[in-house]
Design a protein around this motif. Structure first.
Motif, PDB file in Angstrom:
ATOM      1  N   SER A 110      38.205 -10.238 -29.866  1.00  0.00           N
ATOM      2  CA  SER A 110      38.715  -9.862 -31.187  1.00  0.00           C
ATOM      3  C   SER A 110      37.662  -9.307 -32.143  1.00  0.00           C
ATOM      4  N   LEU A 111      36.387  -9.283 -31.739  1.00  0.00           N
ATOM      5  CA  LEU A 111      35.342  -8.766 -32.615  1.00  0.00           C
ATOM      6  C   LEU A 111      34.846  -7.440 -32.042  1.00  0.00           C
ATOM      7  N   PHE A 112      34.893  -6.392 -32.883  1.00  0.00           N
ATOM      8  CA  PHE A 112      34.563  -5.050 -32.430  1.00  0.00           C
ATOM      9  C   PHE A 112      33.407  -4.479 -33.249  1.00  0.00           C
ATOM     10  N   TYR A 113      32.711  -3.527 -32.634  1.00  0.00           N
ATOM     11  CA  TYR A 113      31.643  -2.815 -33.323  1.00  0.00           C
ATOM     12  C   TYR A 113      32.105  -1.388 -33.603  1.00  0.00           C
ATOM     13  N   GLY A 114      31.911  -0.937 -34.815  1.00  0.00           N
ATOM     14  CA  GLY A 114      32.295   0.427 -35.165  1.00  0.00           C
ATOM     15  C   GLY A 114      33.761   0.537 -35.538  1.00  0.00           C
ATOM     16  N   HIS A 115      34.219   1.773 -35.733  1.00  0.00           N
ATOM     17  CA  HIS A 115      35.568   2.001 -36.245  1.00  0.00           C
ATOM     18  C   HIS A 115      36.591   2.208 -35.141  1.00  0.00           C
ATOM     19  N   SER A 116      36.140   2.440 -33.901  1.00  0.00           N
ATOM     20  CA  SER A 116      37.077   2.754 -32.823  1.00  0.00           C
ATOM     21  C   SER A 116      37.467   1.498 -32.073  1.00  0.00           C
ATOM     22  N   LEU A 117      38.788   1.316 -31.859  1.00  0.00           N
ATOM     23  CA  LEU A 117      39.287   0.170 -31.113  1.00  0.00           C
ATOM     24  C   LEU A 117      39.964   0.614 -29.820  1.00  0.00           C
ATOM     25  N   ASP A 118      39.648   1.793 -29.348  1.00  0.00           N
ATOM     26  CA  ASP A 118      40.379   2.349 -28.214  1.00  0.00           C
ATOM     27  C   ASP A 118      39.630   2.233 -26.888  1.00  0.00           C
ATOM     28  N   GLY A 119      38.633   1.362 -26.829  1.00  0.00           N
ATOM     29  CA  GLY A 119      37.909   1.222 -25.570  1.00  0.00           C
ATOM     30  C   GLY A 119      37.219  -0.119 -25.476  1.00  0.00           C
ATOM     31  N   LYS A 120      36.977  -0.575 -24.240  1.00  0.00           N
ATOM     32  CA  LYS A 120      36.331  -1.861 -24.027  1.00  0.00           C
ATOM     33  C   LYS A 120      34.886  -1.860 -24.521  1.00  0.00           C
ATOM     34  N   GLY A 121      34.285  -0.691 -24.518  1.00  0.00           N
ATOM     35  CA  GLY A 121      32.870  -0.621 -24.859  1.00  0.00           C
ATOM     36  C   GLY A 121      32.534  -1.067 -26.261  1.00  0.00           C
ATOM     37  N   CYS A 122      33.518  -1.009 -27.176  1.00  0.00           N
ATOM     38  CA  CYS A 122      33.205  -1.347 -28.559  1.00  0.00           C
ATOM     39  C   CYS A 122      33.389  -2.836 -28.846  1.00  0.00           C
ATOM     40  N   LYS A 123      33.792  -3.625 -27.872  1.00  0.00           N
ATOM     41  CA  LYS A 123      33.852  -5.068 -28.075  1.00  0.00           C
ATOM     42  C   LYS A 123      32.435  -5.624 -28.179  1.00  0.00           C
ATOM     43  N   VAL A 124      32.208  -6.424 -29.203  1.00  0.00           N
ATOM     44  CA  VAL A 124      30.879  -6.995 -29.396  1.00  0.00           C
ATOM     45  C   VAL A 124      30.495  -7.869 -28.213  1.00  0.00           C
ATOM     46  N   ASN A 125      31.457  -8.571 -27.620  1.00  0.00           N
ATOM     47  CA  ASN A 125      31.161  -9.412 -26.465  1.00  0.00           C
ATOM     48  C   ASN A 125      30.617  -8.583 -25.303  1.00  0.00           C
ATOM     49  N   ASN A 126      31.175  -7.388 -25.103  1.00  0.00           N
ATOM     50  CA  ASN A 126      30.679  -6.524 -24.034  1.00  0.00           C
ATOM     51  C   ASN A 126      29.260  -6.039 -24.317  1.00  0.00           C
ATOM     52  N   ILE A 127      29.011  -5.728 -25.591  1.00  0.00           N
ATOM     53  CA  ILE A 127      27.665  -5.299 -25.983  1.00  0.00           C
ATOM     54  C   ILE A 127      26.660  -6.422 -25.740  1.00  0.00           C
ATOM     55  N   ILE A 128      27.048  -7.659 -26.096  1.00  0.00           N
ATOM     56  CA  ILE A 128      26.175  -8.810 -25.897  1.00  0.00           C
ATOM     57  C   ILE A 128      25.899  -9.018 -24.417  1.00  0.00           C
ATOM     58  N   ASN A 129      26.958  -8.935 -23.599  1.00  0.00           N
ATOM     59  CA  ASN A 129      26.783  -9.128 -22.159  1.00  0.00           C
ATOM     60  C   ASN A 129      25.882  -8.057 -21.554  1.00  0.00           C
ATOM     61  N   ASP A 130      26.037  -6.808 -22.028  1.00  0.00           N
ATOM     62  CA  ASP A 130      25.186  -5.727 -21.521  1.00  0.00           C
ATOM     63  C   ASP A 130      23.726  -5.967 -21.887  1.00  0.00           C
ATOM     64  N   LEU A 131      23.493  -6.390 -23.120  1.00  0.00           N
ATOM     65  CA  LEU A 131      22.120  -6.667 -23.558  1.00  0.00           C
ATOM     66  C   LEU A 131      21.526  -7.844 -22.790  1.00  0.00           C
ATOM     67  N   LYS A 132      22.352  -8.864 -22.583  1.00  0.00           N
ATOM     68  CA  LYS A 132      21.879 -10.035 -21.848  1.00  0.00           C
ATOM     69  C   LYS A 132      21.537  -9.662 -20.417  1.00  0.00           C
ATOM     70  N   LEU A 133      22.396  -8.818 -19.809  1.00  0.00           N
ATOM     71  CA  LEU A 133      22.146  -8.383 -18.439  1.00  0.00           C
ATOM     72  C   LEU A 133      20.831  -7.621 -18.341  1.00  0.00           C
ATOM     73  N   MET A 134      20.543  -6.803 -19.355  1.00  0.00           N
ATOM     74  CA  MET A 134      19.304  -6.041 -19.357  1.00  0.00           C
ATOM     75  C   MET A 134      18.083  -6.952 -19.401  1.00  0.00           C
ATOM     76  N   THR A 135      18.211  -8.101 -20.048  1.00  0.00           N
ATOM     77  CA  THR A 135      17.057  -8.990 -20.209  1.00  0.00           C
ATOM     78  C   THR A 135      16.830  -9.898 -19.010  1.00  0.00           C
ATOM     79  N   ILE A 136      17.834 -10.071 -18.148  1.00  0.00           N
ATOM     80  CA  ILE A 136      17.676 -11.023 -17.047  1.00  0.00           C
ATOM     81  C   ILE A 136      17.740 -10.366 -15.663  1.00  0.00           C
TER      82      ILE A 136
END
Length: 296
Positions: A110-136
């Motif tokens: 339910s938490l999104f980044y930016g103004h677009s809600l039409d894709g999975k990529g803008c979910k903050v949870n996905n952004i967090i998971n991508d960043l976490k994956l990059m670090t580990i």
């Protein structure tokens, strides 16, 4: 709104707040205990604040303590078990004591980044998971990196000991890897490491087992719940798979062998460092006694 009536306001308007948050609580930021406010009396509950979202220890970045020190409202996103939580904290004065109201909301979907809600990529949870994956993740071999090892091994040890189960680790080191780099170049050396990681991944048992790049040409295999006998079976499987594997790069057929050191334990008093050192000693026994063998 005066701080001394904040709790009363929350209690009298819980329906509004429960639509916004999943958990509403009052916390003593010093003792980290959750409190109830009944009839102008503060009553301590039998739980620690960090247990509410499944954690076993205080958050490294405790914004409740920060809110207490700065007398300010703070917010943060906490990520746990592939879920995201928005936590808002605000200081209040009750009975001449500063407490913290914590408002927690799971925002995985339910938490999104930016103004677009039409894709999975803008979910903050996905952004967090991508960043976490990059670090580990190790970018070359696509397995866990040293940070992943340092974060995951202590947890697996703790879980196994709590269940009275053994845990085993295998240290794997490519024999004479410097010769590969010197003769064929570092690009070929990188290819060998990537292919070797793939060989090791094919030999582990299930989703609980994992492999990390410990450093350079050295890998760590973790097998929770496995005793020395089970770990030896997996190490032998890896040893055979590497012996059968053809490492061909730029039309060069490269012969690779590896040495293995195994350590298994059920000792609840052993530290992570001691556990790793024991496996490392077995690995060096394998290398110093001729390489291309398993020592346990």
């Amino acid at each position: 709104m005066d701080n001394d009536i904040t709790i009363d306001f929350i209690e009298n308007n819980l329906n509004i707040f429960h639509k916004l948050y999943d958990v509403i609580r009052v916390v003593d930021p010093i003792t980290k205990r959750v409190l109830l406010y009944n009839g102008n009396t503060l009553v301590e509950k039998a739980s620690s604040c960090f247990n509410e979202i499944g954690k076993e220890s205080i958050c490294d970045n405790c914004i409740s303590i920060r809110a207490l020190k700065d007398k300010k409202t703070y917010m943060k996103i906490e990520s746990l078990d592939n879920k995201s939580y928005l936590i808002t904290v605000l200081p209040i004065e009750v009975n001449n004591k500063t407490l913290i109201v914590e408002l927690i909301k799971e925002t995985t979907d339910s938490l999104f980044y930016g103004h677009s809600l039409d894709g999975k990529g803008c979910k903050v949870n996905n952004i967090i998971n991508d960043l976490k994956l990059m670090t580990i993740r190790d970018s070359l071999t696509d397995i866990g990196n040293r940070r992943f090892i340092d974060e995951t091994l202590p947890i697996d040890m703790k879980v196994c000991f709590k269940k009275d189960e053994p845990i085993s680790i295998i240290m794997v080191d490519v024999d004479y890897f410097k010769r590969v780099n010197d003769r064929f170049g570092h690009t070929t050396g990188d290819f060998v490491l990537k292919e070797l990681a793939g060989c090791l991944k094919q030999c582990i048992r299930n989703k609980k087992d994992w492999i990390g790049r410990y450093g350079g040409e050295e890998f760590l295999v973790c097998i929770p719940g496995a005793d020395e006998k089970a770990a030896l079976v997996i190490a032998e499987r890896m040893h055979e798979r590497i012996a059968e594997k053809k490492f061909i790069h730029n039309n060069e057929d490269i012969k690779i062998t590896a040495s293995f050191g195994i350590c298994s334990t059920s000792n609840k008093d052993i530290t992570v460092e001691e556990f790793l050192n024991l496996a490392d000693k077995k690995l060096y026994e394998a290398k110093n006694s001729g390489r291309n063998k398993i020592v346990f």
